[in-house]
Enzyme design. Structure first.
Site, short mmCIF file in Angstrom:
data_model
loop_
_atom_site.label_atom_id
_atom_site.label_comp_id
_atom_site.label_asym_id
_atom_site.label_seq_id
_atom_site.Cartn_x
_atom_site.Cartn_y
_atom_site.Cartn_z
CE1 TYR B 295 29.60 7.02 32.33
CE2 TYR B 295 28.43 9.12 32.32
CZ TYR B 295 29.38 8.27 32.89
OH TYR B 295 30.10 8.68 33.98
CE1 TYR B 345 28.39 9.13 37.01
CE2 TYR B 345 28.56 10.43 39.02
CZ TYR B 345 28.82 10.28 37.67
OH TYR B 345 29.48 11.27 37.00
#
Lengths: 508, 392
Positions: B295, B345
């Protein structure tokens, strides 16, 4: 925001026509206005009271009779007052537009929506001393009407007039060049800018955490503590995080700690904050951490582990936030006091000393030796608290019944946030301040004022100035004094005064 | 996830919209499109779907998505809290529902216009007051101007740099690698737009020590993932991406984005907790992972994740990056889709889809001989992680 500003050919041509109409009277003079009353001591005294003017030549016959004037004289700064129209049976006098070219222009501008009015410049020349009993008259000429201008307070036209004042014999006693801005309320740059910086977000809180923020309002940093196991914890919880106890209490932190980490915010920018904004994670010496701002430091000087101590930020009188600043070594401290911040503090302490004193604070230097005044000499700084009483009493003492100087609603309807000081008073207060410094022996030649940010109630005007010229002509010595009066919005007034020093005897 | 249902479920369908800065459609359209694409990819009819798991921050609720997809009934629906920390948790809870028998086919999705509508990165500056516990947590930071995700992460980053010796350039290596992979991914927003370390260093400050290029891009888009039992998966058109394990983690003194009060704020204990569960449930270890999606909403928190999973020792992620391990040809190529800095994103869901492609062998930046792919979810919040594996 302002539809009238759109620059189509049609509106430009309409503007041209309007300007031609406005300027058609330029150069013409109105009817001579004779003062309703002779110059009189009571009117002088009321003016001096309102301005806090204490020059004895204006009010004290014993001293005035022994002066070169052989009696009371009127303050030169009252030149314009005598022919002010005043109130006529309870209503504000309207000049006949046929008798006054400026009144005609004002009326045209009012009709076109330029209803706001502020004086922007005044130059007074004082040719003769005015005394009680004199009957003053004024002859006004329209000098100029400007094209439409966009200014900070609004879109408008500058109107310039010149008034020659004479006594009953027709001898000129003084003159005034006066400039006002007639503007459309609500069209100022101030109105178009984003509203004033909002306060910081109030800390979200509830009855479990209110004690922390209440303590901050008392400038106390409190930490949650456990009555059973004495653990400390932050952020607060509803149970002891160590032993589970429900018996929670608080202790007052010493306010000392170290910098555990930091972040410097640049973007995005919330309107309540100044950027770059330093946010630190502070480890208190009690062992808990909290997020705060780190102040009194440049970003490049931040060091993890540096010692910090608590400081307090009052946010708009609404609430108080903790902040942290470096615990300074002696060396660092002396450095910061030599820069701009130190000066600022000294002004604040002046205010503190003088605040409870009189309505208008003043500093007199009894040892001032006028003979030895030099170019560059500074006048003592004077702090003038701007109150409603000052604005209204001086407006009345200058016989100025314009509603914007006493009626807040009227001022707002004309595009101002509140009532504001009139230009006759700005001139009067500057004159008073120079008299306080130079003493009663001087004579006044002229004063030239340029007005900027209005003086509204609640503000403080700081007057400062210095001698810029010293000219000798025979036995006469004149001084030019450049001055500024600043308030929280910026420059209220700036300009130059020319005074004559008492004649110097031959031995000098 | 308990080890006894490891490898009992699989991802069988992935579907996404295009990733953009202005979708020109509503988030609901994006959600439905992404789900339709996942169903088409799997070759499963919407009428067979009876479970939906999404994020609690998702605004396209399962009922309206189900209505549009003409899903007749839902026997399992749940939402996972804490933003991007939910990503792998949706897959874990879908697998759990399938293993328990409460659903057969479960759709997981996330869709939004976080660029063209409300800008997600603007943070909580408009969030004022409120007396509920979550509102009150903002009272400890917002009055001091700590208002954005970037600012919350920056506080960890400064301390991490201080203790580990990692530099802004080390953070930059994550961004440069992401953008290098994105440059060859036509689906990536930054397709054919690689950056250099100099570009990174010269990009403006957002919140020191974070440059602009340390921050992922706010995006418009949707990503959906379809989960079913491994048994059913084997009858479908794609090779199953077996869910070897999925885990969620929240640990001691956990805060949302601002766990500043723990002993060592350079660690990510909730991610360590996920790692421990994954290794325990699967019997795998760091050397068994061929590709990962770590991440990367902000580059600084990429580094301690490598440490928590044991790819390197604590404080040594900077050397791991400097040695080129995360690049194509390295020991652990990561974010081969371009990551959230390079592709889009989508709160971690697009990283799971990339891991599925790596297992299937269909990634545009395919790594050879992928047996196991690791995916992690949002950091500095309660989080989740999963391992996808080949079916044997």
């Amino acid at each position: 925001m302002n539809q009238d500003l759109s620059k189509t050919d049609e509106t430009v041509s309409e503007q041209d026509d309007f300007l031609n109409l406005l300027t058609s009277q330029v150069g013409s003079a109105g009817k001579i206005e004779v003062a309703r009353d002779n110059v009189s001591e009571p009117v002088i005294r009321s003016w001096c009271d309102a301005m806090s003017e204490s020059n004895p030549l204006y009010t004290n016959p014993d001293i005035a009779n022994n002066s070169k004037h052989n009696g009371i004289i009127a303050p030169p700064a009252m030149l314009q007052v005598w022919t002010m129209s005043g109130l006529h049976l309870g209503s504000q006098f309207q000049r006949n537009t046929e008798d006054s070219p400026s009144a005609g222009v004002y009326e045209l501008l009012d009709e076109a929506g330029f209803t706001g009015v502020v004086a922007t410049n005044a130059t007074y020349r004082y040719d003769e001393t005015i005394k009680p009993g004199d009957l003053i008259s004024g002859s006004q000429k329209l000098l100029d009407v400007s094209e439409q201008k966009a200014t900070a307070i609004g879109v408008g036209h500058f109107v310039t007039t010149e008034t020659i004042y004479s006594d009953a014999s027709g001898k000129q006693v003084g003159s005034m060049e006066f400039r006002v801005l007639k503007f459309q309320p609500g069209t100022g740059k101030e109105n178009q800018q984003p509203p004033k910086k909002p306060p910081r977000p109030k800390p979200a809180s509830n009855s479990s955490t209110d004690w922390f923020w209440d303590a901050c309002n008392n400038k106390e940093l409190r930490i949650q503590s456990c009555d059973d196991c004495a653990s400390l914890q932050h952020p607060p919880a509803v149970r002891c995080l160590s032993c589970g106890s429900i018996s929670l209490n608080t202790v007052i932190a010493t306010g000392k700690g170290t910098l555990h980490s930091w972040a410097i915010a640049h973007y995005p920018q919330a309107p309540a904050f100044d950027y770059p904004l330093i946010v630190g994670l502070v480890e208190l010496e009690e062992g808990v951490r909290l997020v705060s701002n780190i102040t009194d430091i440049e970003p490049e000087d931040l060091k993890i582990g540096m010692p910090l101590e608590v400081d307090w930020l009052d946010v708009d009188n609404e609430f108080t936030l903790h902040q942290f600043k470096p615990i300074q070594s002696v060396k660092q401290k002396s450095k910061s006091e030599s820069d701009g911040e130190g000066e600022n503090n000294s002004q604040i302490s002046d205010l503190d000393q003088n605040d409870s004193d009189t309505q208008i604070t003043k500093k007199q230097d009894p040892k001032l030796d006028l003979k030895n005044v030099q170019i560059g000499d500074e006048l003592p700084i004077s702090l003038v608290p701007i109150t409603t009483l000052l604005i209204v009493s001086t407006a009345l003492a200058t016989r100025d019944y314009q509603d914007v100087h006493h009626d807040p609603k009227a001022a707002q309807s004309k595009g101002m946030p509140d009532i504001f000081m009139n230009i006759l008073t700005s001139a009067g207060i500057v004159s008073r301040w120079i008299n306080d410094w130079a003493g009663p022996e001087i004579d006044w030649n002229s004063i030239d004022l340029r007005l900027g940010a209005p003086n509204h109630p609640g503000d403080t005007m700081t007057l400062s100035g210095s001698v810029t010229e010293k000219n000798h002509s025979g036995n006469q010595v004149s001084l030019n004094i450049a001055f500024v009066g600043k308030n929280s919005r910026g420059m209220h007034v700036s300009g130059t005064a020319e005074i004559l020093l008492p004649e110097i005897s031959e031995e000098d | 996830m308990n080890s006894n249902f490891s490898s009992k479920t699989a991802i069988v369908g992935i579907g996404a919209t295009e990733f953009s800065k202005d979708s020109g459609r509503t988030p609901m359209e994006l959600a439905v499109e992404a789900c339709e694409a996942a169903l088409v990819d799997a070759g499963v009819d919407a009428s067979d779907v009876n479970g939906i798991v999404t994020f609690s921050s998702e605004q396209n609720f399962e009922i309206e998505v189900a209505r549009n997809l003409r899903i007749p009934a839902l026997s399992h629906f749940s939402m996972i809290p804490h933003g991007g920390g939910a990503a792998c948790g949706t897959i874990g809870q879908a697998a759990s529902a399938i293993f328990s028998g409460s659903a057969d086919y479960v759709l997981c999705y996330r869709a939004f216009n976080e660029r063209s509508w409300h800008r997600f990165g603007s943070g909580v500056q408009d969030r004022h007051g409120g007396a509920e516990a979550f509102d009150v947590t903002f009272g400890w930071t917002s009055p001091f101007g700590l208002l954005t995700p970037a600012s919350w992460v920056a506080m960890f980053a400064t301390r991490y740099m201080h203790l580990s010796g990692a530099t802004s350039e080390d953070f930059g290596r994550v961004a440069v690698t992401d953008r290098k992979f994105a440059a060859t991914n036509p689906a990536a927003f930054f397709y054919e737009r690689p950056i250099t370390l100099e570009d990174h260093q010269e990009s403006r400050w957002i919140v020191e020590p974070l440059h602009l290029l340390d921050c992922c891009q706010e995006s418009d888009g949707g990503q959906a993932i379809l989960v079913t039992s491994l048994e059913r998966a084997r009858d479908l058109r794609n090779p199953p991406a077996v869910i070897s394990s999925a885990a969620q983690g929240s640990t001691d003194d956990q805060q949302a984005m601002r766990s500043y009060y723990r002993d060592d704020i350079t660690r990510i204990p909730e991610m360590k907790f996920c790692a421990d569960q994954l290794w325990k449930n699967t019997g795998l270890g760091p050397s068994d992972i061929q590709v990962a999606n770590i991440y990367d909403h902000f580059t600084p928190l990429f580094l301690p994740q490598l440490e928590e999973f044991g790819f390197c020792e604590k404080g040594e992620a900077k050397e791991f990056l400097r040695d080129g391990n995360i690049e194509m040809g390295g020991s652990l190529p990561t974010n081969t889709n371009g990551g959230q800095l390079g592709e889009a994103y989508i709160h971690g869901m697009n990283g799971i889809a990339e891991a599925v492609r790596q297992i299937r062998g269909t990634s545009v930046n395919q790594i050879e001989n992928v047996e196991n792919a690791l995916v992690t979810a949002g950091t500095s919040v309660p989080t989740s992680a999963l391992i996808l594996s080949q079916d044997h």
